[in-house]
Design a protein around this motif. Structure first.
Motif, PDB file in Angstrom:
ATOM      1  N   THR A 146      11.178   9.299   6.040  1.00 31.01           N
ATOM      2  CA  THR A 146      11.084   8.005   6.272  1.00 31.01           C
ATOM      3  C   THR A 146      11.898   7.295   7.098  1.00 31.01           C
ATOM      4  OG1 THR A 146      12.520   7.631   4.368  1.00 31.01           O
ATOM      5  CG2 THR A 146      10.129   7.645   3.923  1.00 31.01           C
ATOM      6  N   ASP A 147      13.079   7.732   7.283  1.00 32.77           N
ATOM      7  CA  ASP A 147      14.023   7.320   8.299  1.00 32.77           C
ATOM      8  C   ASP A 147      13.841   7.709   9.631  1.00 32.77           C
ATOM      9  OD1 ASP A 147      15.766   6.265   6.425  1.00 32.77           O
ATOM     10  OD2 ASP A 147      16.928   7.865   6.325  1.00 32.77           O
ATOM     11  N   PHE A 148      13.179   9.027   9.785  1.00 29.49           N
ATOM     12  CA  PHE A 148      12.862   9.593  11.333  1.00 29.49           C
ATOM     13  C   PHE A 148      11.564   8.452  11.607  1.00 29.49           C
ATOM     14  CE2 PHE A 148       9.543  11.691  13.055  1.00 29.49           C
ATOM     15  CZ  PHE A 148      10.005  12.042  14.190  1.00 29.49           C
ATOM     16  N   LEU A 149      10.807   8.123  10.805  1.00 28.48           N
ATOM     17  CA  LEU A 149       9.549   7.262  11.164  1.00 28.48           C
ATOM     18  C   LEU A 149       9.992   5.958  11.473  1.00 28.48           C
ATOM     19  CD1 LEU A 149       6.922   8.382   8.557  1.00 28.48           C
ATOM     20  CD2 LEU A 149       6.931   9.091  10.956  1.00 28.48           C
ATOM     21  N   MET A 150      10.848   5.434  10.769  1.00 27.95           N
ATOM     22  CA  MET A 150      11.439   4.061  11.131  1.00 27.95           C
ATOM     23  C   MET A 150      12.163   3.966  12.241  1.00 27.95           C
ATOM     24  SD  MET A 150      10.396   2.099   8.528  1.00 27.95           S
ATOM     25  CE  MET A 150      11.465   0.605   8.581  1.00 27.95           C
ATOM     26  N   GLU A 151      12.918   5.175  12.747  1.00 26.55           N
ATOM     27  CA  GLU A 151      13.519   5.264  13.777  1.00 26.55           C
ATOM     28  C   GLU A 151      12.782   5.466  15.099  1.00 26.55           C
ATOM     29  OE1 GLU A 151      16.411   8.214  13.458  1.00 26.55           O
ATOM     30  OE2 GLU A 151      17.594   7.345  11.862  1.00 26.55           O
ATOM     31  N   GLY A 153       9.775   3.926  15.538  1.00 26.63           N
ATOM     32  CA  GLY A 153       9.223   2.708  15.781  1.00 26.63           C
ATOM     33  C   GLY A 153       8.096   2.471  15.024  1.00 26.63           C
ATOM     34  N   PHE A 154       7.914   3.251  13.734  1.00 29.87           N
ATOM     35  CA  PHE A 154       6.755   3.051  13.040  1.00 29.87           C
ATOM     36  C   PHE A 154       7.427   1.784  12.065  1.00 29.87           C
ATOM     37  CE2 PHE A 154       5.510   7.015  14.284  1.00 29.87           C
ATOM     38  CZ  PHE A 154       4.209   7.203  13.952  1.00 29.87           C
ATOM     39  N   ARG A 155       6.390   1.168  11.488  1.00 27.27           N
ATOM     40  CA  ARG A 155       6.564   0.136  10.393  1.00 27.27           C
ATOM     41  C   ARG A 155       5.893   0.646   9.137  1.00 27.27           C
ATOM     42  NH1 ARG A 155       3.202  -3.615   9.001  1.00 27.27           N
ATOM     43  NH2 ARG A 155       1.367  -4.081  10.516  1.00 27.27           N
ATOM     44  N   MET A 156       6.405   0.480   7.834  1.00 22.79           N
ATOM     45  CA  MET A 156       5.643   0.950   6.701  1.00 22.79           C
ATOM     46  C   MET A 156       4.782  -0.481   6.493  1.00 22.79           C
ATOM     47  SD  MET A 156       7.106   1.390   2.891  1.00 22.79           S
ATOM     48  CE  MET A 156       7.193  -0.232   2.365  1.00 22.79           C
ATOM     49  N   ASP A 157       3.481  -0.233   6.332  1.00 19.06           N
ATOM     50  CA  ASP A 157       2.447  -1.100   6.157  1.00 19.06           C
ATOM     51  C   ASP A 157       2.372  -1.255   4.751  1.00 19.06           C
ATOM     52  OD1 ASP A 157      -0.143  -2.819   7.470  1.00 19.06           O
ATOM     53  OD2 ASP A 157      -0.975  -1.410   5.620  1.00 19.06           O
ATOM     54  N   HIS A 158       2.212  -0.205   3.901  1.00 18.63           N
ATOM     55  CA  HIS A 158       2.205  -0.540   2.558  1.00 18.63           C
ATOM     56  C   HIS A 158       2.764   0.673   1.837  1.00 18.63           C
ATOM     57  CE1 HIS A 158      -1.802   1.293   3.435  1.00 18.63           C
ATOM     58  NE2 HIS A 158      -1.641   1.488   2.461  1.00 18.63           N
ATOM     59  N   GLU A 159       2.982   0.618   0.309  1.00 17.94           N
ATOM     60  CA  GLU A 159       3.321   1.906  -0.113  1.00 17.94           C
ATOM     61  C   GLU A 159       2.537   1.615  -1.643  1.00 17.94           C
ATOM     62  OE1 GLU A 159       7.366   2.170  -1.438  1.00 17.94           O
ATOM     63  OE2 GLU A 159       7.613  -0.138  -1.630  1.00 17.94           O
ATOM     64  N   PHE A 160       2.202   2.627  -2.482  1.00 20.61           N
ATOM     65  CA  PHE A 160       1.552   2.777  -3.843  1.00 20.61           C
ATOM     66  C   PHE A 160       1.826   4.109  -4.645  1.00 20.61           C
ATOM     67  CE2 PHE A 160      -1.322   4.592  -0.837  1.00 20.61           C
ATOM     68  CZ  PHE A 160      -1.777   5.672  -1.325  1.00 20.61           C
ATOM     69  N   VAL A 161       1.587   4.217  -5.827  1.00 24.34           N
ATOM     70  CA  VAL A 161       1.831   5.013  -6.694  1.00 24.34           C
ATOM     71  C   VAL A 161       0.500   5.444  -7.050  1.00 24.34           C
ATOM     72  CG1 VAL A 161       2.628   6.047  -9.011  1.00 24.34           C
ATOM     73  CG2 VAL A 161       4.115   4.617  -7.376  1.00 24.34           C
ATOM     74  N   ALA A 162       0.037   6.852  -6.958  1.00 21.01           N
ATOM     75  CA  ALA A 162      -1.206   7.318  -7.464  1.00 21.01           C
ATOM     76  C   ALA A 162      -1.070   8.360  -8.408  1.00 21.01           C
ATOM     77  CB  ALA A 162      -1.914   8.141  -6.063  1.00 21.01           C
ATOM     78  N   LYS A 163      -1.590   8.260  -9.743  1.00 22.55           N
ATOM     79  CA  LYS A 163      -1.624   8.924 -10.981  1.00 22.55           C
ATOM     80  C   LYS A 163      -2.860   9.597 -11.140  1.00 22.55           C
ATOM     81  CE  LYS A 163       0.431   9.190 -15.646  1.00 22.55           C
ATOM     82  NZ  LYS A 163       0.908   8.187 -16.628  1.00 22.55           N
ATOM     83  N   GLY A 164      -2.811  10.702 -11.490  1.00 26.44           N
ATOM     84  CA  GLY A 164      -4.346  11.120 -11.980  1.00 26.44           C
ATOM     85  C   GLY A 164      -4.545  12.803 -12.117  1.00 26.44           C
TER      86      GLY A 164
END
Length: 239
Positions: A146-151, A153-164
């Motif tokens: 995640t640090d690599f992606l931010m560095e 130039g990416f930005r986090m659009d959304h996050e979620f948890v998936a359970k199934g």
């Protein structure tokens, strides 16, 4: 929203090369120098191929009936379970659509690696094809993803948890899961269900040229009616 569990198939050197090629094509000259390690280990998940999928949903009160039906149809009577945290990153450039990468990690497997996934644009192909087909690259990475992606130039659009639950039928995977929104950014302990239904996804990751796969998927989906109607995913609804 697509949220497959992170257990997929063995890593190959070709997968690492393909992910490096994608990142270098975006201007990231040397992934290693930027501090990200693409893991090459036989017990870590990755794939580089075509992904085909159809999807639908089932209301909470019909979940047990669907699980019972899948136990009778699939290779594994007792499904695998998963609890994953996924973050979707965007990078806007000169192209019309932003470049999307997904970072995912299992929350119920101690020491599980981050998993980086790229899904290409939907193939136009034959309009009569029953499944949405896209290029797919999956690979496990080091802790600093995640640090690599931010560095970069990416930005986090959304996050979620998936359970199934995860069932298997040959090379097909059938996932039945609920999406939970994260109420406090970064805090996966603070969540709430997104809806009163479970997503149902039937997917196959296979080498290019296996066009019969979509027919097999359609035939399997017919056996789940009327509990759930699985249809070709609308590209406009992809996140």
């Amino acid at each position: 929203m697509e949220a497959p569990p992170v257990t997929m198939m063995p890593v190959t050197g070709g997968t690492i090369n393909m992910m490096e090629y994608l990142l270098q094509g975006m201007g990231f000259c040397n992934v290693a120098q930027a501090g990200l390690e693409l893991l090459d280990s036989s017990d870590l998940p990755a794939s580089a191929s075509k992904s085909a999928g159809i999807a639908g949903s089932v209301l909470d009160h019909s979940l047990e009936s669907l699980i019972h039906r899948l136990r009778g149809l699939c290779d594994n009577m007792e499904p695998e379970t998963f609890l994953d945290h996924e973050m979707v990153f965007l990078l806007k450039g000169q192209q019309a659509s932003p470049f999307v990468l997904r970072a995912r990690r299992s929350m119920d497997r101690a020491g599980a690696p981050w998993h980086l996934r790229y899904l290409g644009q939907p193939e136009m192909g034959d309009k009569n094809r029953h499944a949405l087909v896209r290029n797919c690259v999956d690979i496990a990475t080091s802790e600093n993803l995640t640090d690599f992606l931010m560095e970069m130039g990416f930005r986090m659009d959304h996050e979620f948890v998936a359970k199934g639950h995860l069932f298997r039928k040959g090379i097909m995977k059938i996932m039945v899961y609920k999406i939970f929104r994260i109420l406090v950014p970064g805090n996966t302990d603070s969540t709430e269900a997104l809806s009163l239904s479970y997503l149902v996804e039937l997917s196959v990751v296979a080498p290019a040229g296996q066009d019969m796969v979509s027919d097999d998927m359609r035939n399997f989906a017919e056996q789940l009616k009327p509990l759930v109607h699985l249809e070709k995913i609308d590209p406009k609804r992809l996140m």
